[in-house]
Design a protein around this motif. Structure first.
Motif, short mmCIF file in Angstrom:
data_model
loop_
_atom_site.label_atom_id
_atom_site.label_comp_id
_atom_site.label_asym_id
_atom_site.label_seq_id
_atom_site.Cartn_x
_atom_site.Cartn_y
_atom_site.Cartn_z
N PRO A 44 0.74 -1.70 -0.06
CA PRO A 44 0.06 -0.35 -0.26
C PRO A 44 1.06 1.07 0.17
CG PRO A 44 0.11 -1.30 2.43
CD PRO A 44 0.75 -1.74 1.44
N ASN A 45 1.93 1.25 0.58
CA ASN A 45 2.92 2.05 0.11
C ASN A 45 3.84 1.49 -0.29
OD1 ASN A 45 1.49 3.90 2.07
ND2 ASN A 45 2.12 2.54 4.21
N TYR A 46 4.79 3.25 -1.04
CA TYR A 46 5.88 2.26 -1.47
C TYR A 46 7.34 2.18 -0.64
CZ TYR A 46 10.06 3.05 -4.73
OH TYR A 46 11.42 2.10 -5.23
N GLN A 47 8.16 0.57 -1.23
CA GLN A 47 8.70 0.40 -0.11
C GLN A 47 9.90 0.03 -1.14
OE1 GLN A 47 7.95 -2.07 3.18
NE2 GLN A 47 10.37 -1.54 4.18
N GLU A 48 11.07 0.37 -0.91
CA GLU A 48 12.88 0.23 -1.30
C GLU A 48 13.15 -0.55 -0.10
OE1 GLU A 48 14.53 1.67 -4.69
OE2 GLU A 48 15.54 2.32 -3.21
N THR A 49 13.86 -2.06 -0.25
CA THR A 49 14.62 -2.46 0.70
C THR A 49 15.89 -3.23 -0.29
OG1 THR A 49 13.17 -3.27 1.49
CG2 THR A 49 15.84 -4.13 2.06
N ILE A 50 17.06 -2.59 -0.26
CA ILE A 50 18.49 -2.55 0.18
C ILE A 50 19.50 -3.36 0.48
CG2 ILE A 50 20.87 -2.05 -1.61
CD1 ILE A 50 18.79 0.78 -2.08
N THR A 51 20.05 -4.42 0.24
CA THR A 51 20.90 -5.38 0.84
C THR A 51 21.60 -5.41 -0.03
OG1 THR A 51 20.24 -7.31 0.47
CG2 THR A 51 19.44 -6.43 2.40
N PHE A 52 23.18 -5.03 0.76
CA PHE A 52 24.99 -5.98 -0.17
C PHE A 52 25.20 -6.27 0.56
CE2 PHE A 52 24.95 -1.17 0.54
CZ PHE A 52 25.60 -1.38 1.12
N LEU A 53 26.41 -7.12 0.09
CA LEU A 53 28.02 -7.30 1.70
C LEU A 53 29.13 -6.33 0.85
CD1 LEU A 53 27.87 -11.34 0.95
CD2 LEU A 53 27.55 -10.44 2.85
N HIS A 54 29.39 -6.09 2.46
CA HIS A 54 30.84 -5.08 2.39
C HIS A 54 31.75 -6.06 2.37
CE1 HIS A 54 29.13 -1.41 3.64
NE2 HIS A 54 28.52 -1.59 4.51
N THR A 55 32.89 -5.86 0.93
CA THR A 55 33.96 -7.13 1.33
C THR A 55 35.23 -6.53 1.14
OG1 THR A 55 33.93 -7.40 -0.83
CG2 THR A 55 32.53 -9.06 0.00
N CYS A 56 36.11 -7.50 1.35
CA CYS A 56 37.94 -6.80 0.96
C CYS A 56 37.86 -6.62 -0.39
CB CYS A 56 38.96 -7.61 2.06
SG CYS A 56 39.92 -6.94 1.78
N SER A 57 38.54 -5.30 -0.33
CA SER A 57 38.87 -5.06 -2.32
C SER A 57 39.78 -5.95 -2.33
CB SER A 57 38.66 -3.80 -2.85
OG SER A 57 40.17 -3.29 -2.46
N GLU A 58 40.77 -6.59 -1.40
CA GLU A 58 42.08 -6.70 -1.92
C GLU A 58 41.84 -8.90 -1.74
OE1 GLU A 58 45.50 -5.99 -2.51
OE2 GLU A 58 44.24 -3.58 -3.07
N CYS A 59 41.09 -9.47 -0.93
CA CYS A 59 40.84 -10.42 -0.77
C CYS A 59 39.72 -11.18 -1.38
CB CYS A 59 41.81 -11.15 0.08
SG CYS A 59 40.91 -10.86 1.49
N GLY A 60 38.95 -10.38 -1.10
CA GLY A 60 37.27 -10.75 -0.82
C GLY A 60 36.52 -11.67 0.85
N HIS A 61 36.89 -10.97 1.35
CA HIS A 61 36.90 -11.45 2.95
C HIS A 61 35.83 -10.81 3.14
CE1 HIS A 61 36.72 -12.28 6.85
NE2 HIS A 61 36.85 -11.42 6.99
N GLU A 62 34.27 -11.29 3.32
CA GLU A 62 33.27 -10.71 4.02
C GLU A 62 33.28 -10.62 5.39
OE1 GLU A 62 29.37 -13.48 3.75
OE2 GLU A 62 30.16 -13.01 1.81
N ILE A 63 32.93 -8.70 5.30
CA ILE A 63 33.33 -7.73 6.48
C ILE A 63 31.27 -8.03 7.41
CG2 ILE A 63 33.54 -5.96 7.69
CD1 ILE A 63 34.91 -5.17 4.70
N CYS A 64 30.78 -7.52 6.48
CA CYS A 64 29.26 -8.19 7.53
C CYS A 64 28.66 -7.20 6.33
CB CYS A 64 29.34 -6.75 8.17
SG CYS A 64 29.22 -4.77 7.86
N GLU A 65 26.86 -7.52 6.25
CA GLU A 65 25.86 -7.38 5.63
C GLU A 65 25.52 -6.07 5.99
OE1 GLU A 65 23.24 -11.87 4.89
OE2 GLU A 65 23.24 -9.99 6.29
N HIS A 66 24.86 -5.20 5.22
CA HIS A 66 24.28 -3.92 5.21
C HIS A 66 23.09 -3.63 4.07
CE1 HIS A 66 25.09 1.05 4.79
NE2 HIS A 66 23.85 0.72 3.96
N HIS A 67 21.87 -3.04 5.46
CA HIS A 67 20.04 -3.10 4.87
C HIS A 67 20.47 -1.47 5.38
CE1 HIS A 67 19.99 -7.81 5.40
NE2 HIS A 67 20.94 -7.25 5.96
N HIS A 68 19.73 -1.50 4.16
CA HIS A 68 18.65 -0.11 3.73
C HIS A 68 17.21 0.09 3.77
CE1 HIS A 68 18.08 3.88 1.70
NE2 HIS A 68 18.51 4.77 3.02
N THR A 69 16.47 0.96 4.13
CA THR A 69 15.28 0.92 3.43
C THR A 69 14.20 2.21 3.56
OG1 THR A 69 14.46 0.61 5.98
CG2 THR A 69 14.57 -1.63 4.74
#
Length: 120
Positions: A54-79
């Protein structure tokens, strides 16, 4: 929310009204625990979900990773959500922190208009 405690200085800092839908809070990065580098943070696997009714909603999620080795730092959530005459933004991320903001869709925010005749 999944995170690497060693890569982050402070878990989910209070960011007040700051809400990031992209990017990262590099000042809270401790360096990568896997490769030991203190390089840029890469955002990967971005998912955007939109709900129209009924109301417009947008949810964005992605992973923060090390640009050198690809290690996963954490998940990011934005609404982002439109509720009546207001836009609401929320962020929750171990690296970037927790923040929320509400903005009027009107040029003049009705919450800030003085309606007291004595004050005019």
């Amino acid at each position: 929310i999944k995170m690497c405690e060693d890569c982050i200085k402070e878990d989910t800092p209070d960011r007040g009204t700051t809400t990031l839908e992209s990017g990262s809070y590099f000042l809270n990065f401790n360096g990568c625990k896997e490769c030991g580098k203190f390089s840029m943070i890469k955002n990967i696997n971005k998912i955007v979900k939109e709900i129209e009714e009924p109301n417009y909603q947008e949810t964005i999620t992605f992973l923060h990773t090390c640009s050198e080795c690809g290690h996963e730092i954490c998940e990011h959530h934005h609404t982002f959500e439109v509720k009546g005459d207001f836009q609401e933004f929320e962020m929750n991320c171990s690296l970037c922190g927790e923040g929320s903001a509400t903005h009027s869709i009107d040029p003049v925010d009705p919450r800030l208009v003085n309606t007291d005749p004595e004050m005019s």
